[in-house]
Scaffold this active site. Structure first.
Site, PDB file in Angstrom:
ATOM      1  N   PRO A  64       0.849  -1.197   0.000  1.00 18.83           N
ATOM      2  CA  PRO A  64       0.000   0.000   0.000  1.00 18.83           C
ATOM      3  C   PRO A  64       0.885   1.249   0.000  1.00 18.83           C
ATOM      4  CG  PRO A  64      -0.133  -1.155   2.113  1.00 18.83           C
ATOM      5  CD  PRO A  64       0.705  -1.991   1.209  1.00 18.83           C
ATOM      6  N   HIS A  65       0.543   2.186  -0.870  1.00 18.84           N
ATOM      7  CA  HIS A  65       1.375   3.374  -1.014  1.00 18.84           C
ATOM      8  C   HIS A  65       0.531   4.574  -1.407  1.00 18.84           C
ATOM      9  CE1 HIS A  65       1.148   1.416  -4.960  1.00 18.84           C
ATOM     10  NE2 HIS A  65       1.205   2.631  -5.460  1.00 18.84           N
ATOM     11  N   ALA A  66       1.072   5.751  -1.128  1.00 23.55           N
ATOM     12  CA  ALA A  66       0.382   6.998  -1.467  1.00 23.55           C
ATOM     13  C   ALA A  66       1.377   8.141  -1.392  1.00 23.55           C
ATOM     14  CB  ALA A  66      -0.779   7.242  -0.503  1.00 23.55           C
TER      15      ALA A  66
END
Length: 153
Positions: A64-66
């Site tokens: 998960p990344h942002a």
């Protein structure tokens, strides 16, 4: 050369969760506590990214990344789950290793390079096995930081 992202010892832990949403919440809380980030902002950005498509990478791994404002460089968290959970991964396999990444809003290439480095790390069969078998959070951190430090040299 410096590491592509920062990973603090307190950002690496084993977690007991039972769903994808619980995984994302634990990732959010790890980012908030380890890097003193606003949990609501992190949560919102991770969920926005996840809505575009699952960050379940395959082979039991999710990344998960942002991107968020107010960061000066990419930062990471790592979770090893006690029990694998469904994550809508590309290969439909449940996830038990989770590598979260947050990058500055304008870090286009840096974000992609950090994601690529994490992807390479998690595709390595020996590393995958070592992370799955590590006896403690400290051992998990040591395994990951040794590779990060080696690749930055």
């Amino acid at each position: 050369m410096t590491a592509l992202f920062t990973l603090l010892p307190e950002a690496v832990r084993t977690a007991k969760v039972d769903s994808k949403s619980a995984v994302l919440e634990q990732v959010t809380l790890n980012f908030a506590s380890a890097y003193h980030l606003d949990a609501d902002t992190v949560r919102t950005r991770l969920h926005e990214r996840e809505a575009l498509g699952s960050t379940g990478f395959g082979r039991g791994v999710a990344i998960p990344h942002a991107r968020i404002a107010d960061l000066t460089r990419p930062v990471a968290v790592f979770l090893r789950l006690d029990t694998p959970v469904a994550f809508e991964a590309a290969d439909d396999m449940p996830v038990d290793l989770v590598f979260g990444l947050l990058s500055p809003e304008a870090a286009g290439v840096a974000h992609l390079h950090a994601l690529a480095a994490i992807s390479r790390l998690m595709r390595d069969d020996r590393m995958h096995e070592a992370l799955s078998q590590a006896p403690s959070d400290e051992a998990l951190y040591s395994l990951i930081s040794n590779v990060i430090d080696r690749d930055a040299a």
